[in-house]
Write an enzyme that holds these catalytic residues in place. Structure first.
Site: not given
Ligand code: NAP
Length: 286
Positions: A53, A97, A120
Site C-alpha cells: 500500500k 490494518q 478503508d
C-alpha cells in the site's frame, strides 16, 4: 465457453494514472494527500500488504506513513495513536490494518476513526452510512469489485447476484453495494444449505469466503460473471490461490477475475482513490 479475463491489474493501473493529475492539483495548492497506516503486531502477510500500500501511494504522489505497534500493545495505546491521527491536519486517511491481535477490541478501534478519514470504509459509522446510501467512503475491496465490473460495462441492474461470504470488510458491504445498484442479491455463508444450488442461480457470482477453490465449474451457471476475491495460502502450492477453481470455472463463466491480478490490485487502487477524495473533500470544506 472460455471466459474473458477481468483484468484487475490493468484496470487498477489506469485508475492510478487517473489519480496522478488530481494529486498534482492538490499539491499545486499546497495539499499533500497523506495516508497513515496503523499496524499492530507482526503478522508477516499484514506487513507485506502495508508495504504494498505504501509503495502504491508513492507511485501516485500520496504521502504515506506507518505506525507500527508491538503485538502486545494495549487498547489504550492503540486508541492514543488513532486519536492523534484523527486530529493531525496533515493526515487525510487512516487505515487500521486488519487483523489486530485478539486481545484488542477491533470494532472499538474502528469506531474511533474519524468518519472523514476512514478511507478503508469499514468503521461501523461508514458501514451504517452505506446502509443509508450516504457513505463518504466505501470499503475498498467491494468498491474495487463494482468498479471493475463497471469498467467492463457489465450491467448489474436486475441481475441475480450471489455473494459467498458475509464478512464486514467484504461480503456484507458488497451485498449492499450490489443492492444499491439494483441487483437481486443473495448472501451465502457457512450455514447456507446446498450452496451449489444457490450459486448456480447467480448471473454475477462473487466468491469471498477464504476457502481455496471452493467454487468449482459445476457450481456456476453457464455465462455467469465470476469474481474471485479470495487470497489463500495453500501448503505445497506456490503463490496465492483464489476461492474459485479457475480452470473449471473459466470453462463455464463469461467473465472471470484471475488470482492474482484481479480483485487485489483494485482494492489498493480504491484505497488510493478514497485517500485522494478525502483530501479533495477537506479542501472543499475550507
Ligand atoms: P472472513 O472474514 O474469514 O469471512 C469468510 C466468510 O465466508 C464468512 O462469512 C464465512 O461464513 C464464509 N464462508 C467460509 N467458508 C464457507 C463455505 N464453505 N461456504 C459458504 N460460506 C463460507 O474472510 P474475508 O476477510 O471476508 O475474506 C474472504 C477472502 O477474501 C479471503 O480469501 C481473503 O484473503 C480475501 N480478501 C481479499 C482482499 C483483496 O484485496 N483481494 C481483501 C480482503 C479479503 P460464516 O460467516 O458463516 O463464518
Amino acid at each position: 465457453m472460455s471466459a474473458t479475463l477481468l483484468d484487475g491489474a490493468a484496470t487498477a493501473a489506469q485508475i492510478r494514472e487517473g489519480l496522478k493529475p488530481r494529486v498534482q492539483r492538490l499539491r499545486d495548492v499546497g495539499v499533500v494527500p497523506k495516508l497513515s497506516v496503523v499496524i499492530i503486531g507482526d503478522d508477516p502477510a499484514s506487513h507485506t500488504y502495508v508495504r504494498m500500500k505504501a509503495k502504491a501511494c508513492r507511485g501516485v504522489g500520496i504521502e504515506s506513513e506507518t505506525y507500527t505497534l508491538p503485538h502486545n500493545a494495549t487498547q489504550c495505546e492503540a486508541e492514543e495513536v488513532i486519536d492523534h491521527l484523527n486530529v493531525d491536519d496533515s493526515v487525510h486517511g487512516i487505515l487500521l490494518q486488519h487483523p489486530v491481535p485478539k486481545h484488542l477490541d477491533e470494532i472499538r478501534l474502528l469506531n474511533q476513526l474519524s468518519p472523514d478519514k476512514d478511507v478503508d470504509g469499514i468503521s461501523p459509522a461508514s458501514l451504517g452510512a452505506l446502509v443509508a446510501g450516504v457513505a463518504k467512503f466505501i470499503a475498498c475491496t467491494p468498491l474495487g469489485i463494482v468498479e471493475l465490473l463497471d469498467r467492463y460495462t457489465i450491467p448489474l441492474e436486475g441481475k441475480r447476484a450471489v455473494v459467498v461470504g458475509r464478512s464486514i470488510i467484504l461480503g456484507k458491504p458488497l451485498a449492499l453495494l450490489l443492492l444499491q445498484r439494483h441487483a437481486t442479491v443473495t448472501v451465502c455463508h457457512t450455514r447456507t444449505r446446498d450452496l451449489p444450488s444457490v450459486t448456480r442461480e447467480a448471473e454475477i457470482l462473487v466468491a469471498a469466503c477464504g476457502r481455496a477453490e471452493l467454487i468449482t465449474g459445476d457450481m456456476i451457471r453457464p455465462g455467469a460473471v465470476v469474481v474471485d476475491a479470495g487470497y489463500n495460502r495453500v501448503e505445497g502450492r506456490s503463490g496465492d490461490v483464489g476461492d474459485v477453481h479457475f480452470e473449471s470455472a473459466s470453462q463455464v463463466a463469461s467473465y472471470i477475475t484471475p488470482v492474482p491480478g484481479g480483485v487485489g490490485p483494485m482494492t489498493i487502487a480504491m484505497l488510493l482513490s478514497n485517500t485522494v477524495r478525502a483530501a479533495e473533500m477537506r479542501l472543499e470544506m475550507r
